[in-house]
Enzyme design. Structure first.
Site, PDB file in Angstrom:
ATOM      1  N   ALA A 112       0.971  -1.221   0.000  1.00  0.00           N
ATOM      2  CA  ALA A 112      -0.195  -0.013  -0.195  1.00  0.00           C
ATOM      3  C   ALA A 112       1.071   1.314   0.192  1.00  0.00           C
ATOM      4  O   ALA A 112       1.356   1.363   1.197  1.00  0.00           O
ATOM      5  CB  ALA A 112      -1.190   0.623   1.540  1.00  0.00           C
ATOM      6  N   MET A 113       0.737   2.024  -1.152  1.00  0.00           N
ATOM      7  CA  MET A 113       2.309   2.996  -1.680  1.00  0.00           C
ATOM      8  C   MET A 113       1.068   4.267  -1.675  1.00  0.00           C
ATOM      9  O   MET A 113       0.350   4.618  -2.386  1.00  0.00           O
ATOM     10  CB  MET A 113       2.650   2.874  -2.162  1.00  0.00           C
ATOM     11  CG  MET A 113       3.642   1.375  -2.768  1.00  0.00           C
ATOM     12  SD  MET A 113       4.390   1.199  -4.239  1.00  0.00           S
ATOM     13  CE  MET A 113       5.923   2.535  -3.664  1.00  0.00           C
ATOM     14  N   SER A 114       0.693   4.528  -0.017  1.00  0.00           N
ATOM     15  CA  SER A 114       0.197   6.189   0.153  1.00  0.00           C
ATOM     16  C   SER A 114       0.725   7.603  -0.536  1.00  0.00           C
ATOM     17  O   SER A 114       0.704   8.959  -1.111  1.00  0.00           O
ATOM     18  CB  SER A 114       0.645   6.949   1.416  1.00  0.00           C
ATOM     19  OG  SER A 114       1.100   7.336   1.778  1.00  0.00           O
ATOM     20  N   GLY A 115       2.377   7.519  -1.074  1.00  0.00           N
ATOM     21  CA  GLY A 115       2.850   8.481  -1.746  1.00  0.00           C
ATOM     22  C   GLY A 115       4.454   9.070  -0.708  1.00  0.00           C
ATOM     23  O   GLY A 115       5.456  10.207  -1.135  1.00  0.00           O
ATOM     24  N   GLY A 116       4.529   8.906   0.244  1.00  0.00           N
ATOM     25  CA  GLY A 116       5.272   9.036   1.485  1.00  0.00           C
ATOM     26  C   GLY A 116       6.021   8.215   1.884  1.00  0.00           C
ATOM     27  O   GLY A 116       6.604   7.405   0.996  1.00  0.00           O
ATOM     28  N   VAL A 117       7.513   9.058   2.761  1.00  0.00           N
ATOM     29  CA  VAL A 117       8.023   7.917   2.825  1.00  0.00           C
ATOM     30  C   VAL A 117       8.493   6.720   3.044  1.00  0.00           C
ATOM     31  O   VAL A 117       8.706   6.053   3.285  1.00  0.00           O
ATOM     32  CB  VAL A 117       9.472   9.304   3.260  1.00  0.00           C
ATOM     33  CG1 VAL A 117       9.272   9.409   4.920  1.00  0.00           C
ATOM     34  CG2 VAL A 117      11.106   8.181   3.434  1.00  0.00           C
ATOM     35  N   ASP A 118       7.663   6.229   4.227  1.00  0.00           N
ATOM     36  CA  ASP A 118       7.234   5.121   5.049  1.00  0.00           C
ATOM     37  C   ASP A 118       7.050   4.366   4.090  1.00  0.00           C
ATOM     38  O   ASP A 118       7.196   3.707   4.160  1.00  0.00           O
ATOM     39  CB  ASP A 118       7.103   5.805   6.300  1.00  0.00           C
ATOM     40  CG  ASP A 118       7.107   6.722   6.971  1.00  0.00           C
ATOM     41  OD1 ASP A 118       8.034   6.630   7.269  1.00  0.00           O
ATOM     42  OD2 ASP A 118       5.779   7.380   7.436  1.00  0.00           O
ATOM     43  N   MET A 122      -4.374   3.928  -3.098  1.00  0.00           N
ATOM     44  CA  MET A 122      -5.899   3.828  -2.773  1.00  0.00           C
ATOM     45  C   MET A 122      -6.276   5.736  -3.504  1.00  0.00           C
ATOM     46  O   MET A 122      -5.926   6.508  -2.518  1.00  0.00           O
ATOM     47  CB  MET A 122      -6.044   3.932  -1.506  1.00  0.00           C
ATOM     48  CG  MET A 122      -5.142   2.395  -0.854  1.00  0.00           C
ATOM     49  SD  MET A 122      -6.939   1.687   0.501  1.00  0.00           S
ATOM     50  CE  MET A 122      -4.959   3.109   2.002  1.00  0.00           C
ATOM     51  N   CYS A 150     -10.513   4.641   9.071  1.00  0.00           N
ATOM     52  CA  CYS A 150     -10.039   3.909   8.028  1.00  0.00           C
ATOM     53  C   CYS A 150      -9.161   2.963   7.649  1.00  0.00           C
ATOM     54  O   CYS A 150      -9.500   2.013   7.017  1.00  0.00           O
ATOM     55  CB  CYS A 150      -9.160   5.019   7.116  1.00  0.00           C
ATOM     56  SG  CYS A 150      -8.109   5.137   5.844  1.00  0.00           S
ATOM     57  N   CYS A 173      -7.163  14.452   6.359  1.00  0.00           N
ATOM     58  CA  CYS A 173      -6.734  14.585   5.346  1.00  0.00           C
ATOM     59  C   CYS A 173      -8.153  15.007   4.389  1.00  0.00           C
ATOM     60  O   CYS A 173      -8.193  15.055   2.962  1.00  0.00           O
ATOM     61  CB  CYS A 173      -6.257  12.921   4.291  1.00  0.00           C
ATOM     62  SG  CYS A 173      -7.697  11.481   4.958  1.00  0.00           S
TER      63      CYS A 173
END
Length: 367
Positions: free
Chosen positions: A6-12, A32, A101, A193
């Protein structure tokens, strides 16, 4: 092992995906999409799951050499997270949408789709650890996210992986930089968000409308009027519309909210202290519910203090007796039970706070 990252686009989440690739797994990246309407999610450095974040996630996937897809969960997110958030505030509660969420989107809808497509595991960038199927706090206590994951069931945890939970945040950023990931210095997301303006009261007011009521003191004296209980939360001090302090010269705080009568109660700060909690819809992350009273520590906010307690499941409700008072506890918050452990506190379970009692007779009826 086939892993959905799951890739949010953040570094973590980017480093989490990279580590799963390094481990030799067959990894597919998924972002997502939680809104199809522009302006309904925070963008850039102030949020997550925006179009900019999807683009960042895609660029990371390209660097890692893994397939990447965007899955649309906008309608489910609106129904299960946003609408639930609004309804909860209308009832005079104070919910945590990140908990909701995780429970309904990331580890229910996303995980279910992943399993149906043949994936073994969903890897995320949460700061938490799994050991023998047990959920534990992250090494980096300042970033620990076990609190917002404590609503997950044992079945959901069996399909979860938290690859960065054993590493401090500063090292995650350094690792991202070494890997050449453009998100290495991307700021963390904060706040809610789906409220782009950051004005929760205005957001709720647009959806709930005006439901006028009054603000009263402990004696029932009307001090002010208001346009809706959604504009208040337990422990609130400012924005009450009250001209001055209490009779003792001390500030007044919201101590209870009665949504049925649209009445907001205010009192002294000491009226906010509670020592017993009642929780509904309990979840036990290890699977089996405790058969009797259990010694634990309790946390009621994502990065709040912990208090030693005894918890017991009676019927469908969780009853918690605190060994020291907690201040400003509201209905709708999530209470999380931990078992202290030098190797990393273990999450026992969680529940949604349905009520609380204070130290004085009558306690905190709105908590």
């Amino acid at each position: 092992m086939k892993v959905l990252a799951a890739m949010s686009g953040g570094v973590d989440s980017s480093v989490a995906a990279a580590r799963m690739v390094d481990a030799g797994h067959e990894v597919v990246g998924v972002h997502m999409a939680l809104s199809t309407a522009p302006g309904t999610l925070r963008t850039g450095s102030r949020g997550c799951c925006s179009k900019e974040d999807a683009a960042d996630a895609r660029r990371v996937a390209d660097v890692l050499g893994i397939p990447f897809y965007v899955w649309d969960f906008a309608e489910k997110f609106k129904e299960d997270v946003i609408n639930d958030f609004v309804s909860s505030y209308a009832r005079g509660e104070t919910p945590n949408p990140c908990v909701r969420c995780n429970q309904q989107i990331k580890f229910a809808a996303l995980s279910a789709r992943a399993v149906a497509l043949g994936f073994d595991t969903v890897a995320t960038g949460h700061y938490a650890r799994l050991s023998g199927g047990r959920l534990r706090r992250a090494v980096d206590r300042d970033k620990d996210q076990s609190y917002v994951l404590a609503v997950l069931t044992a079945q959901q945890l069996r399909h979860a992986a938290f690859p960065i939970g054993d590493t401090p945040k500063r090292q995650i950023r350094a690792e991202a930089a070494r890997r050449g990931l453009a998100v290495a210095n991307k700021p963390d997301s904060h706040d809610i968000c789906f409220i782009p303006s950051g004005n929760t009261k205005a957001f709720l007011g647009e959806r709930i409308g005006v439901r006028r009521g009054v603000v009263v003191d402990a004696d029932g004296v009307v001090l002010a009027s208001h346009d809706g209980v959604h504009g208040f939360t337990i422990g609130q001090r400012r924005g009450l519309g009250i001209a001055g302090p209490g009779p003792n010269g001390r500030p007044r705080y919201v101590t209870a909210i009665d949504a049925d009568t649209a009445t907001v109660h205010v009192g002294d700060v000491t009226d906010l202290d509670v020592q017993t909690l009642t929780g509904r819809a309990p979840v036990f992350t290890a699977g089996a519910a405790p058969s009797g009273p259990v010694d634990c520590v309790v946390q009621v906010r994502a990065h709040g203090e912990t208090v030693s307690a005894v918890a017991e499941l009676i019927g469908d409700a969780l009853f918690v007796q605190l060994h020291a008072p907690l201040r400003g506890v509201a209905r709708g918050q999530t209470l999380v039970l931990y078992r202290p452990d030098p190797a990393g506190d273990e999450v026992l379970g969680s529940a949604t706070i349905a009520g609380a009692s204070g130290l004085s007779t009558g306690g905190n009826p709105g908590a």
